[in-house]
Design an enzyme around this catalytic site. Structure first.
Site, mmCIF file in Angstrom:
data_model
loop_
_atom_site.group_PDB
_atom_site.id
_atom_site.type_symbol
_atom_site.label_atom_id
_atom_site.label_comp_id
_atom_site.label_asym_id
_atom_site.label_seq_id
_atom_site.Cartn_x
_atom_site.Cartn_y
_atom_site.Cartn_z
ATOM 1 N N ARG A 61 0.825 -1.215 0.000
ATOM 2 C CA ARG A 61 0.000 0.000 0.000
ATOM 3 C C ARG A 61 0.858 1.264 0.000
ATOM 4 N NH1 ARG A 61 -3.738 -0.520 4.927
ATOM 5 N NH2 ARG A 61 -1.816 -1.410 5.716
ATOM 6 N N ASN A 84 -6.110 -2.843 1.696
ATOM 7 C CA ASN A 84 -6.076 -4.298 1.820
ATOM 8 C C ASN A 84 -7.502 -4.818 1.906
ATOM 9 O OD1 ASN A 84 -3.282 -4.503 1.863
ATOM 10 N ND2 ASN A 84 -3.142 -4.568 4.087
#
Length: 88
Positions: free
Chosen positions: A17, A35
């Site tokens: 990320r 996620n």
């Protein structure tokens, strides 16, 4: 232009990320990354086509330690994001 991209493989717990956010900002893209419970990472990006294609190419590799197995890419409606965020 908007794309929603689901990235599967070994993509959680490898700074995916944060690395995605860094790359998106370098390319001038807006949107978000998060996620998912199924172990995938979901990315929504907006920007010009060359930047989106560059991001898709980067996502096929991901950051070091990631193992990307597949990208599912969907063209979506533009939402006029102003930044690129990491969502929880």
């Amino acid at each position: 232009m908007n794309r929603q991209i689901r990235v599967s493989g070994k993509v959680q717990g490898v700074f995916f990320r944060k690395s995605t956010q860094k790359k998106a900002l370098e390319l001038g893209l807006t949107g978000w990354v998060k996620n998912e419970e199924d172990g995938t990472v979901l990315v929504e990006i907006e920007g010009d086509l060359p930047s989106i294609l560059a991001m898709q190419s980067w996502l096929r590799l991901g950051p070091p330690n990631a193992v990307v197995e597949n990208l599912d890419i969907i063209t979506g409606e533009e939402r006029a994001y102003e930044d690129f965020l990491i969502l929880e």
